[in-house]
Design a protein around this motif. Structure first.
Motif, PDB file in Angstrom:
ATOM      1  N   ASP A  10       0.823  -1.202   0.000  1.00  0.00           N
ATOM      2  CA  ASP A  10       0.000   0.000   0.000  1.00  0.00           C
ATOM      3  C   ASP A  10       0.865   1.263   0.000  1.00  0.00           C
ATOM      4  O   ASP A  10       0.497   2.268  -0.599  1.00  0.00           O
ATOM      5  CB  ASP A  10      -0.941   0.008   1.205  1.00  0.00           C
ATOM      6  CG  ASP A  10      -2.019  -1.067   1.108  1.00  0.00           C
ATOM      7  OD1 ASP A  10      -2.335  -1.488  -0.028  1.00  0.00           O
ATOM      8  OD2 ASP A  10      -2.545  -1.473   2.153  1.00  0.00           O
ATOM      9  N   GLU A  11       2.006   1.188   0.656  1.00  0.00           N
ATOM     10  CA  GLU A  11       2.898   2.342   0.692  1.00  0.00           C
ATOM     11  C   GLU A  11       3.465   2.643  -0.694  1.00  0.00           C
ATOM     12  O   GLU A  11       3.570   3.799  -1.091  1.00  0.00           O
ATOM     13  CB  GLU A  11       4.040   2.122   1.698  1.00  0.00           C
ATOM     14  CG  GLU A  11       3.606   2.152   3.142  1.00  0.00           C
ATOM     15  CD  GLU A  11       2.994   0.845   3.629  1.00  0.00           C
ATOM     16  OE1 GLU A  11       3.161  -0.198   2.947  1.00  0.00           O
ATOM     17  OE2 GLU A  11       2.343   0.859   4.683  1.00  0.00           O
ATOM     18  N   PHE A  12       3.837   1.598  -1.422  1.00  0.00           N
ATOM     19  CA  PHE A  12       4.349   1.785  -2.777  1.00  0.00           C
ATOM     20  C   PHE A  12       3.281   2.414  -3.663  1.00  0.00           C
ATOM     21  O   PHE A  12       3.546   3.353  -4.419  1.00  0.00           O
ATOM     22  CB  PHE A  12       4.818   0.452  -3.376  1.00  0.00           C
ATOM     23  CG  PHE A  12       5.303   0.574  -4.794  1.00  0.00           C
ATOM     24  CD1 PHE A  12       6.597   0.980  -5.063  1.00  0.00           C
ATOM     25  CD2 PHE A  12       4.450   0.319  -5.866  1.00  0.00           C
ATOM     26  CE1 PHE A  12       7.049   1.111  -6.376  1.00  0.00           C
ATOM     27  CE2 PHE A  12       4.882   0.451  -7.178  1.00  0.00           C
ATOM     28  CZ  PHE A  12       6.190   0.842  -7.430  1.00  0.00           C
ATOM     29  N   LYS A  13       2.059   1.882  -3.566  1.00  0.00           N
ATOM     30  CA  LYS A  13       0.956   2.421  -4.362  1.00  0.00           C
ATOM     31  C   LYS A  13       0.718   3.889  -4.024  1.00  0.00           C
ATOM     32  O   LYS A  13       0.534   4.724  -4.919  1.00  0.00           O
ATOM     33  CB  LYS A  13      -0.324   1.624  -4.115  1.00  0.00           C
ATOM     34  CG  LYS A  13      -0.276   0.211  -4.640  1.00  0.00           C
ATOM     35  CD  LYS A  13      -1.552  -0.526  -4.270  1.00  0.00           C
ATOM     36  CE  LYS A  13      -1.498  -1.980  -4.670  1.00  0.00           C
ATOM     37  NZ  LYS A  13      -2.734  -2.691  -4.277  1.00  0.00           N
ATOM     38  N   ALA A  14       0.738   4.209  -2.735  1.00  0.00           N
ATOM     39  CA  ALA A  14       0.512   5.594  -2.315  1.00  0.00           C
ATOM     40  C   ALA A  14       1.613   6.520  -2.829  1.00  0.00           C
ATOM     41  O   ALA A  14       1.334   7.637  -3.270  1.00  0.00           O
ATOM     42  CB  ALA A  14       0.417   5.671  -0.788  1.00  0.00           C
ATOM     43  N   ASP A  15       2.854   6.047  -2.772  1.00  0.00           N
ATOM     44  CA  ASP A  15       3.965   6.850  -3.300  1.00  0.00           C
ATOM     45  C   ASP A  15       3.799   7.099  -4.795  1.00  0.00           C
ATOM     46  O   ASP A  15       4.025   8.206  -5.285  1.00  0.00           O
ATOM     47  CB  ASP A  15       5.308   6.169  -3.039  1.00  0.00           C
ATOM     48  CG  ASP A  15       5.738   6.239  -1.585  1.00  0.00           C
ATOM     49  OD1 ASP A  15       5.249   7.122  -0.860  1.00  0.00           O
ATOM     50  OD2 ASP A  15       6.557   5.387  -1.176  1.00  0.00           O
ATOM     51  N   ALA A  16       3.401   6.056  -5.530  1.00  0.00           N
ATOM     52  CA  ALA A  16       3.215   6.195  -6.975  1.00  0.00           C
ATOM     53  C   ALA A  16       2.075   7.164  -7.289  1.00  0.00           C
ATOM     54  O   ALA A  16       2.204   8.027  -8.172  1.00  0.00           O
ATOM     55  CB  ALA A  16       2.935   4.828  -7.599  1.00  0.00           C
ATOM     56  N   VAL A  17       0.983   7.040  -6.561  1.00  0.00           N
ATOM     57  CA  VAL A  17      -0.163   7.948  -6.767  1.00  0.00           C
ATOM     58  C   VAL A  17       0.244   9.379  -6.440  1.00  0.00           C
ATOM     59  O   VAL A  17      -0.116  10.316  -7.152  1.00  0.00           O
ATOM     60  CB  VAL A  17      -1.370   7.503  -5.921  1.00  0.00           C
ATOM     61  CG1 VAL A  17      -2.461   8.566  -5.920  1.00  0.00           C
ATOM     62  CG2 VAL A  17      -1.919   6.180  -6.441  1.00  0.00           C
TER      63      VAL A  17
END
Length: 96
Positions: A10-17
């Motif tokens: 979820d952290e990776f996704k949030a960083d990408a977003v």
């Protein structure tokens, strides 16, 4: 032939977003830089924007992911606490 799906935290996704939403960069460019599929990143951005329709009051994607993780942990701890209270009451009755 075995297809191994990549799993993203979820952290990776949030960083990408966050790179797309706050950086005002196109999804395609960010996806290439992170070596992920454009459609995956596009879906993550779309989901974030649906959950936070007003960009001025929306938390940063990283903060939103952190809040969600902390809320889930809080729910889990509350459930564990309730279970321990029930167990303590059960064993207190058994001792009498």
């Amino acid at each position: 032939m075995s297809l191994n799906r990549r799993k993203f935290t979820d952290e990776f996704k949030a960083d990408a977003v966050q790179l797309v939403v706050q950086g005002q960069r196109p999804i395609a460019q960010v996806a290439r830089e992170l070596e992920i599929n454009e459609s995956s990143l596009g879906y993550w951005v779309k989901t974030y924007r649906q959950q936070h329709p007003d960009p001025e009051t929306a938390p940063a994607p990283v903060d939103a992911a952190r809040i969600a993780r902390l809320e889930a942990e809080n729910r889990r701890l509350a459930e564990e606490n309730a279970f321990l209270k029930e167990a303590a009451a059960f064993f207190a009755r058994e001792q009498k």
